[in-house]
Design a protein around this motif. Structure first.
Motif, PDB file in Angstrom:
ATOM      1  N   LYS A  61      -2.882  -0.279   4.470  1.00 13.76           N
ATOM      2  CA  LYS A  61      -2.336   0.266   3.222  1.00 13.76           C
ATOM      3  C   LYS A  61      -1.539   1.537   3.491  1.00 13.76           C
ATOM      4  O   LYS A  61      -1.846   2.289   4.422  1.00 13.76           O
ATOM      5  CB  LYS A  61      -3.480   0.593   2.248  1.00 13.76           C
ATOM      6  CG  LYS A  61      -4.415  -0.556   1.953  1.00 13.76           C
ATOM      7  CD  LYS A  61      -3.803  -1.520   0.985  1.00 13.76           C
ATOM      8  CE  LYS A  61      -4.821  -2.577   0.569  1.00 13.76           C
ATOM      9  NZ  LYS A  61      -4.252  -3.524  -0.383  1.00 13.76           N
ATOM     10  N   ASP A  62      -0.552   1.798   2.643  1.00  8.55           N
ATOM     11  CA  ASP A  62       0.166   3.061   2.717  1.00  8.55           C
ATOM     12  C   ASP A  62      -0.471   4.065   1.752  1.00  8.55           C
ATOM     13  O   ASP A  62      -1.526   3.795   1.168  1.00  8.55           O
ATOM     14  CB  ASP A  62       1.660   2.867   2.436  1.00  8.55           C
ATOM     15  CG  ASP A  62       1.943   2.338   1.022  1.00  8.55           C
ATOM     16  OD1 ASP A  62       1.039   2.398   0.159  1.00  8.55           O
ATOM     17  OD2 ASP A  62       3.078   1.880   0.785  1.00  8.55           O
ATOM     18  N   GLN A  63       0.179   5.235   1.561  1.00  4.26           N
ATOM     19  CA  GLN A  63      -0.398   6.289   0.722  1.00  4.26           C
ATOM     20  C   GLN A  63      -0.537   5.878  -0.735  1.00  4.26           C
ATOM     21  O   GLN A  63      -1.366   6.418  -1.463  1.00  4.26           O
ATOM     22  CB  GLN A  63       0.456   7.574   0.804  1.00  4.26           C
ATOM     23  CG  GLN A  63       0.411   8.253   2.146  1.00  4.26           C
ATOM     24  CD  GLN A  63       1.475   7.718   3.095  1.00  4.26           C
ATOM     25  OE1 GLN A  63       2.052   6.653   2.880  1.00  4.26           O
ATOM     26  NE2 GLN A  63       1.720   8.443   4.174  1.00  4.26           N
ATOM     27  N   GLN A  64       0.264   4.923  -1.176  1.00  4.08           N
ATOM     28  CA  GLN A  64       0.183   4.444  -2.564  1.00  4.08           C
ATOM     29  C   GLN A  64      -0.696   3.199  -2.694  1.00  4.08           C
ATOM     30  O   GLN A  64      -0.683   2.529  -3.716  1.00  4.08           O
ATOM     31  CB  GLN A  64       1.589   4.130  -3.110  1.00  4.08           C
ATOM     32  CG  GLN A  64       2.428   5.358  -3.395  1.00  4.08           C
ATOM     33  CD  GLN A  64       3.009   5.965  -2.116  1.00  4.08           C
ATOM     34  OE1 GLN A  64       3.365   5.251  -1.194  1.00  4.08           O
ATOM     35  NE2 GLN A  64       3.088   7.286  -2.073  1.00  4.08           N
ATOM     36  N   ASN A  65      -1.440   2.875  -1.630  1.00  2.00           N
ATOM     37  CA  ASN A  65      -2.364   1.738  -1.607  1.00  2.00           C
ATOM     38  C   ASN A  65      -1.643   0.390  -1.665  1.00  2.00           C
ATOM     39  O   ASN A  65      -2.179  -0.600  -2.139  1.00  2.00           O
ATOM     40  CB  ASN A  65      -3.409   1.832  -2.729  1.00  2.00           C
ATOM     41  CG  ASN A  65      -4.648   1.017  -2.402  1.00  2.00           C
ATOM     42  OD1 ASN A  65      -5.016   0.875  -1.230  1.00  2.00           O
ATOM     43  ND2 ASN A  65      -5.272   0.458  -3.413  1.00  2.00           N
ATOM     44  N   HIS A  66      -0.395   0.344  -1.175  1.00  2.00           N
ATOM     45  CA  HIS A  66       0.350  -0.906  -1.081  1.00  2.00           C
ATOM     46  C   HIS A  66       0.199  -1.481   0.327  1.00  2.00           C
ATOM     47  O   HIS A  66       0.113  -0.734   1.304  1.00  2.00           O
ATOM     48  CB  HIS A  66       1.844  -0.685  -1.377  1.00  2.00           C
ATOM     49  CG  HIS A  66       2.098  -0.163  -2.747  1.00  2.00           C
ATOM     50  ND1 HIS A  66       2.664   1.066  -2.978  1.00  2.00           N
ATOM     51  CD2 HIS A  66       1.849  -0.699  -3.972  1.00  2.00           C
ATOM     52  CE1 HIS A  66       2.770   1.274  -4.277  1.00  2.00           C
ATOM     53  NE2 HIS A  66       2.271   0.211  -4.905  1.00  2.00           N
ATOM     54  N   THR A  68       1.233  -2.876   3.841  1.00  2.00           N
ATOM     55  CA  THR A  68       2.376  -2.652   4.724  1.00  2.00           C
ATOM     56  C   THR A  68       2.529  -3.875   5.632  1.00  2.00           C
ATOM     57  O   THR A  68       1.563  -4.605   5.851  1.00  2.00           O
ATOM     58  CB  THR A  68       2.162  -1.393   5.591  1.00  2.00           C
ATOM     59  OG1 THR A  68       1.112  -1.660   6.528  1.00  2.00           O
ATOM     60  CG2 THR A  68       1.818  -0.184   4.750  1.00  2.00           C
TER      61      THR A  68
END
Length: 198
Positions: A61-66, A68
């Protein structure tokens, strides 16, 4: 009772504690026990334990919880080899000194996503943990123990395999000190509360 006598004589005990992680946890020593965390060993001497941990994930996950596209699959095996020495010598307010050494062996198996910069498959020594500690014996009540605790000054030594060109490595390449207080309070004959404060 025979096992306790054997441990007091310095024989080694091997315990396997598999762990499956479904969420990200902070990279601090949360302990590998779930209860009686502040308890002392069975007496002075050497102790050995091995903890086997397995982590797996199909996404990062990235910082926005999406999700990758960095990985398609990640599998991590960790063998934590713990050697403890508990002395019979009191140092401070009845606390007996000891040393806790943990040597991690790490295997990272990565299937990177298309065009991902993550390199694949790393094995090696992780960062060695060395923790001098003070262990106090249980405070006893009329019907058994009431409270027991330990203070440890755990040092993470940057001995792990590290490569600056790799995103995932067994070692962290930095030194850290993580002091903590582990304790157990007995609330009743079948109820206890344990904590590890960092």
């Amino acid at each position: 009772m025979g096992l306790m006598r054997a441990m007091r004589r310095g024989l080694f005990l091997v315990a396997l504690a598999p762990t499956l992680a479904a969420a990200q946890l902070p990279a601090v020593n949360l302990g590998f026990t779930s209860f009686f965390d502040g308890g002392p060993p069975a007496g002075p001497g050497f102790y050995f334990q091995e903890y086997i941990e397995y982590y797996t994930s199909g996404t990062l996950k990235d910082q926005q919880n999406h999700d990758t596209p960095l990985i398609d699959d990640l599998n991590v095996w960790v063998s934590l080899n713990q050697l403890i020495y508990q002395s019979d010598q009191e140092l401070l307010l009845g606390g007996k000194w000891g040393v806790d050494v943990i040597i991690p062996l790490v295997s990272l198996e990565v299937n990177p996503g298309a065009g991902s910069p993550i390199n694949t498959d790393h094995q090696g020594l992780g960062d060695v943990l060395i923790g001098p500690y003070l262990q106090w014996g249980p405070i006893m009540g009329e019907k058994g123990p009431i409270f027991m605790h330990r203070i440890e000054f755990q040092n993470m030594i940057p001995t792990g395999k590290y490569d600056n060109d790799k995103i995932l490595t067994p070692g962290s390449n930095f030194y850290s000190l993580d002091p903590y207080w582990a304790a157990t309070v007995f609330l009743g004959p079948k109820v206890e509360a344990s904590w590890r404060l960092h």
